[in-house]
Design a protein around this motif. Structure first.
Motif, PDB file in Angstrom:
ATOM      1  N   ARG A  78      -4.690   6.885   4.607  1.00 60.96           N
ATOM      2  CA  ARG A  78      -3.864   5.680   4.745  1.00 60.96           C
ATOM      3  C   ARG A  78      -4.524   4.435   4.176  1.00 60.96           C
ATOM      4  O   ARG A  78      -3.850   3.499   3.777  1.00 60.96           O
ATOM      5  CB  ARG A  78      -3.541   5.432   6.222  1.00 60.96           C
ATOM      6  CG  ARG A  78      -2.456   6.331   6.760  1.00 60.96           C
ATOM      7  CD  ARG A  78      -1.109   5.951   6.187  1.00 60.96           C
ATOM      8  NE  ARG A  78      -0.052   6.775   6.743  1.00 60.96           N
ATOM      9  CZ  ARG A  78       1.210   6.717   6.343  1.00 60.96           C
ATOM     10  NH1 ARG A  78       1.563   5.885   5.388  1.00 60.96           N
ATOM     11  NH2 ARG A  78       2.102   7.496   6.880  1.00 60.96           N
ATOM     12  N   THR A  83     -11.112  -1.461   3.013  1.00 64.10           N
ATOM     13  CA  THR A  83      -9.922  -2.214   3.411  1.00 64.10           C
ATOM     14  C   THR A  83      -9.796  -2.240   4.929  1.00 64.10           C
ATOM     15  O   THR A  83      -9.533  -3.275   5.539  1.00 64.10           O
ATOM     16  CB  THR A  83      -8.659  -1.544   2.830  1.00 64.10           C
ATOM     17  OG1 THR A  83      -8.812  -1.457   1.427  1.00 64.10           O
ATOM     18  CG2 THR A  83      -7.418  -2.332   3.163  1.00 64.10           C
ATOM     19  N   THR A  87     -10.138  -5.549   7.162  1.00 66.52           N
ATOM     20  CA  THR A  87      -8.991  -5.944   7.977  1.00 66.52           C
ATOM     21  C   THR A  87      -9.433  -6.230   9.409  1.00 66.52           C
ATOM     22  O   THR A  87      -8.972  -7.193  10.027  1.00 66.52           O
ATOM     23  CB  THR A  87      -7.919  -4.833   7.984  1.00 66.52           C
ATOM     24  OG1 THR A  87      -7.590  -4.524   6.630  1.00 66.52           O
ATOM     25  CG2 THR A  87      -6.671  -5.283   8.700  1.00 66.52           C
ATOM     26  N   TYR A 152      -3.761 -15.919   4.377  1.00 67.55           N
ATOM     27  CA  TYR A 152      -4.933 -15.042   4.503  1.00 67.55           C
ATOM     28  C   TYR A 152      -6.226 -15.823   4.769  1.00 67.55           C
ATOM     29  O   TYR A 152      -7.003 -15.454   5.635  1.00 67.55           O
ATOM     30  CB  TYR A 152      -5.078 -14.201   3.234  1.00 67.55           C
ATOM     31  CG  TYR A 152      -6.062 -13.065   3.396  1.00 67.55           C
ATOM     32  CD1 TYR A 152      -5.724 -11.912   4.097  1.00 67.55           C
ATOM     33  CD2 TYR A 152      -7.339 -13.139   2.838  1.00 67.55           C
ATOM     34  CE1 TYR A 152      -6.624 -10.877   4.248  1.00 67.55           C
ATOM     35  CE2 TYR A 152      -8.249 -12.103   2.978  1.00 67.55           C
ATOM     36  CZ  TYR A 152      -7.887 -10.973   3.688  1.00 67.55           C
ATOM     37  OH  TYR A 152      -8.786  -9.950   3.842  1.00 67.55           O
ATOM     38  N   LEU A 180       2.366 -10.733  -2.638  1.00 72.97           N
ATOM     39  CA  LEU A 180       1.488  -9.593  -2.379  1.00 72.97           C
ATOM     40  C   LEU A 180       1.868  -8.408  -3.273  1.00 72.97           C
ATOM     41  O   LEU A 180       0.999  -7.683  -3.771  1.00 72.97           O
ATOM     42  CB  LEU A 180       1.572  -9.224  -0.896  1.00 72.97           C
ATOM     43  CG  LEU A 180       0.350  -8.557  -0.285  1.00 72.97           C
ATOM     44  CD1 LEU A 180      -0.921  -9.318  -0.577  1.00 72.97           C
ATOM     45  CD2 LEU A 180       0.531  -8.417   1.227  1.00 72.97           C
ATOM     46  N   LEU A 183       0.531  -9.226  -6.670  1.00 72.83           N
ATOM     47  CA  LEU A 183      -0.933  -9.099  -6.666  1.00 72.83           C
ATOM     48  C   LEU A 183      -1.333  -7.625  -6.745  1.00 72.83           C
ATOM     49  O   LEU A 183      -2.247  -7.246  -7.483  1.00 72.83           O
ATOM     50  CB  LEU A 183      -1.506  -9.729  -5.394  1.00 72.83           C
ATOM     51  CG  LEU A 183      -3.037  -9.767  -5.294  1.00 72.83           C
ATOM     52  CD1 LEU A 183      -3.628 -10.723  -6.322  1.00 72.83           C
ATOM     53  CD2 LEU A 183      -3.480 -10.183  -3.892  1.00 72.83           C
ATOM     54  N   ARG A 184      -0.609  -6.808  -6.005  1.00 72.18           N
ATOM     55  CA  ARG A 184      -0.868  -5.371  -6.015  1.00 72.18           C
ATOM     56  C   ARG A 184      -0.701  -4.813  -7.429  1.00 72.18           C
ATOM     57  O   ARG A 184      -1.528  -4.045  -7.900  1.00 72.18           O
ATOM     58  CB  ARG A 184       0.135  -4.717  -5.052  1.00 72.18           C
ATOM     59  CG  ARG A 184       0.092  -3.221  -4.969  1.00 72.18           C
ATOM     60  CD  ARG A 184       1.064  -2.719  -3.937  1.00 72.18           C
ATOM     61  NE  ARG A 184       2.460  -3.058  -4.244  1.00 72.18           N
ATOM     62  CZ  ARG A 184       3.486  -2.801  -3.430  1.00 72.18           C
ATOM     63  NH1 ARG A 184       3.292  -2.256  -2.262  1.00 72.18           N
ATOM     64  NH2 ARG A 184       4.713  -3.123  -3.785  1.00 72.18           N
TER      65      ARG A 184
ATOM     66  N   ALA B  13       0.383  -7.498   6.834  1.00 75.22           N
ATOM     67  CA  ALA B  13      -0.823  -7.148   6.068  1.00 75.22           C
ATOM     68  C   ALA B  13      -1.739  -8.357   5.913  1.00 75.22           C
ATOM     69  O   ALA B  13      -2.950  -8.212   5.820  1.00 75.22           O
ATOM     70  CB  ALA B  13      -0.438  -6.587   4.694  1.00 75.22           C
ATOM     71  N   ALA B  40       0.399   0.452   3.721  1.00 73.14           N
ATOM     72  CA  ALA B  40      -0.860   0.961   3.186  1.00 73.14           C
ATOM     73  C   ALA B  40      -1.198   0.263   1.871  1.00 73.14           C
ATOM     74  O   ALA B  40      -2.334  -0.169   1.657  1.00 73.14           O
ATOM     75  CB  ALA B  40      -0.781   2.467   2.997  1.00 73.14           C
ATOM     76  N   PHE B  42       0.137  -2.605   0.689  1.00 79.23           N
ATOM     77  CA  PHE B  42      -0.003  -4.049   0.898  1.00 79.23           C
ATOM     78  C   PHE B  42      -1.351  -4.399   1.525  1.00 79.23           C
ATOM     79  O   PHE B  42      -1.958  -5.402   1.205  1.00 79.23           O
ATOM     80  CB  PHE B  42       1.137  -4.575   1.780  1.00 79.23           C
ATOM     81  CG  PHE B  42       2.351  -5.009   1.002  1.00 79.23           C
ATOM     82  CD1 PHE B  42       2.338  -5.041  -0.388  1.00 79.23           C
ATOM     83  CD2 PHE B  42       3.498  -5.409   1.655  1.00 79.23           C
ATOM     84  CE1 PHE B  42       3.458  -5.442  -1.108  1.00 79.23           C
ATOM     85  CE2 PHE B  42       4.624  -5.817   0.945  1.00 79.23           C
ATOM     86  CZ  PHE B  42       4.600  -5.828  -0.432  1.00 79.23           C
ATOM     87  N   ALA B  43      -1.787  -3.545   2.434  1.00 81.10           N
ATOM     88  CA  ALA B  43      -3.068  -3.819   3.092  1.00 81.10           C
ATOM     89  C   ALA B  43      -4.194  -3.760   2.063  1.00 81.10           C
ATOM     90  O   ALA B  43      -5.155  -4.533   2.114  1.00 81.10           O
ATOM     91  CB  ALA B  43      -3.313  -2.804   4.206  1.00 81.10           C
ATOM     92  N   GLU B  44      -4.059  -2.855   1.116  1.00 79.24           N
ATOM     93  CA  GLU B  44      -5.061  -2.736   0.046  1.00 79.24           C
ATOM     94  C   GLU B  44      -5.106  -4.044  -0.763  1.00 79.24           C
ATOM     95  O   GLU B  44      -6.175  -4.572  -1.060  1.00 79.24           O
ATOM     96  CB  GLU B  44      -4.665  -1.560  -0.859  1.00 79.24           C
ATOM     97  CG  GLU B  44      -5.817  -0.815  -1.479  1.00 79.24           C
ATOM     98  CD  GLU B  44      -6.642  -0.044  -0.457  1.00 79.24           C
ATOM     99  OE1 GLU B  44      -7.848  -0.282  -0.421  1.00 79.24           O
ATOM    100  OE2 GLU B  44      -6.085   0.783   0.310  1.00 79.24           O
ATOM    101  N   ALA B  46      -4.029  -7.036   0.217  1.00 79.91           N
ATOM    102  CA  ALA B  46      -4.517  -8.124   1.065  1.00 79.91           C
ATOM    103  C   ALA B  46      -6.033  -8.031   1.206  1.00 79.91           C
ATOM    104  O   ALA B  46      -6.744  -9.033   1.147  1.00 79.91           O
ATOM    105  CB  ALA B  46      -3.840  -8.076   2.432  1.00 79.91           C
TER     106      ALA B  46
END
Lengths: 202, 228
Positions: A78, A83, A87, A152, A180, A183-184, B13, B40, B42-44, B46
């Motif tokens: 996951r 990360t 987090t 953030y 986001l 950005l990804r 996220a 998953a 989005f968390a990457e 962020a």
């Protein structure tokens, strides 16, 4: 009393995820290794959010201890281990900054003010990664970038952001979502402008 | 309503939800595979924002402090010790379980939400047993065994390592005859398991390491044994 062997162990060949798997088995040396890999980034992040060295240290400590307590719940399919860990640290930092209401009135700096120190540890990869993410951020439309940064790094909730920017919550939500997602995409591009290669003119 | 919740993935996220909103979103996450997948990635993204920060290195003593604290929280295995304790211990155990229940939400990066829901049900069952006023509590150093008058029982063990791959912990109730299987479980900082079957006064609760899924009769020597 120690369970682990006195012989120094090398973790160099292990992936971050494998190190977390060892942390889940209460291996303190693995926790130390995890800190050596991510402590610096975690501290930079916490400091950016809480803007106080003492509070940043607390956030990093709580984040790593949360990892220590919850490592068995980590699912490598996951999330990357980094990360996941960052987090945990970020969440602590945001909790701290939300408690410290007074800090909220401070102006938000564009970038952290302190210059990097201890550059021996600041390895080339970290530097490259920073450049890469900063470059991607610069490519975002201003409003999306602003929403991401205030959320953030500023620790603002979407409702606080809406109030602060004088926009409906729905607008803020959309900006964060679009920002986001973009950005990804930018980070996934294999050969962006900021690829870590010296460029020569021929 | 649910549609609105899909839109919160980015905010979640980024940790940009209020605690109430975050809880609501987490409940939604348990039901929505699409959001789990999206979160998953989005968390990457962020998480990458963390790398864009620059600043000084952390003070060297921070590393030592974290390791010391970790050591304090999870010291090596304590010897088994059995003694009767006042019902007060049950209250403490209830508090530990409630904290555990809350911790589940707090630690909610948690991708194992579906499994977590089952765990939560187990914890609630344990909490109910611990909260029964007439329960007896046997403390054994690493945890407690709590037994109600009806024989419902819960085992709480602290600092239990995860079993090796392909293995599980299995509890047994032994009342003279062959030990009866009483449920399987994994490791954790605080493991709270409702036992299947009834624990009569004088019966023993044993724990062995068995292959995943559990077995019908113990194949290993128990590493934990508590007499009720």
């Amino acid at each position: 009393m120690r369970e682990y062997p006195a012989m120094p162990r090398s973790f160099a060949h292990l992936s971050d995820e494998a190190v977390v798997a060892l942390v889940a088995r209460s291996d303190q040396e693995a926790l130390a290794e995890l800190y050596d890999r991510f402590g610096r980034v975690a501290y930079g992040l916490a400091l950016r959010v809480v803007r106080d060295e003492k509070l940043a240290e607390d956030a990093v400590q709580e984040g790593f201890l949360a990892a220590w307590r919850n490592a068995e719940r980590f699912m490598p399919e996951r999330a990357k281990a980094g990360t996941w860990l960052l987090t945990l640290v970020h969440r602590r930092a945001v909790d701290v900054v939300r408690r410290e209401q007074s800090r909220r009135a401070d102006p938000l700096p564009e970038t952290a003010e302190s210059a990097p120190q201890g550059s021996a540890e600041d390895d080339a990869w970290l530097h490259f990664e920073r450049e890469r993410v900063q470059a991607a951020l610069r490519k975002l439309p201003d409003q999306q970038r602003e929403a991401l940064e205030l959320a953030y790094y500023g620790g603002f909730t979407q409702s606080e952001l809406a109030e602060r920017l004088g926009q409906p919550v729905g607008t803020i939500k959309s900006r964060m979502f679009a920002g986001l997602a973009r950005l990804r995409e930018l980070l996934a591009e294999p050969n962006g402008e900021s690829t870590w290669k010296p460029t020569f003119t021929t | 309503m649910e549609a609105d919740l899909h839109d919160l993935t980015a905010a979640y996220a980024l940790d940009a939800l209020s605690p109430e909103e975050a809880r609501e979103y987490e409940a939604h996450l348990a039901r929505c595979e699409r959001c789990r997948t999206e979160l998953a990635s989005f968390a990457e993204a962020a998480g990458a924002l963390a790398y864009a920060t620059e600043g000084p290195a952390p003070p060297p003593e921070l590393r030592a402090r974290i390791l010391q604290q970790a050591q304090r929280e999870r010291p090596n295995v304590a010897p088994l010790r059995k003694r009767w304790v006042a019902p007060l211990a049950a209250a403490a155990a209830v508090a530990a379980c409630v904290a555990l229940g809350l911790g589940i939400w707090a630690a909610s990066l948690s991708n194992k939400l579906d499994r977590r829901t089952k765990e939560l049900a187990r914890e609630q069952k344990v909490a109910a047993i611990l909260a029964t006023p007439s329960s007896r509590t046997v403390s054994f150093g690493r945890g407690v065994l709590v037994v109600t008058k009806n024989g419902d029982a819960a085992l709480v063990v602290n600092h239990l390592k995860q079993p090796a791959h392909g293995k599980t912990y299995e509890a047994w109730i032994s009342a003279g005859g062959a030990p009866q299987p009483a449920g399987t479980f994994g490791g954790g900082a605080v493991v709270a398991v409702p036992l299947e079957g009834s624990v009569r006064p004088g019966a023993s609760v044993l724990v062995t390491v068995e292959r995943s899924g559990g077995v019908e009769a113990p194949t290993q020597k128990p590493f934990l044994s508590v007499q009720s």
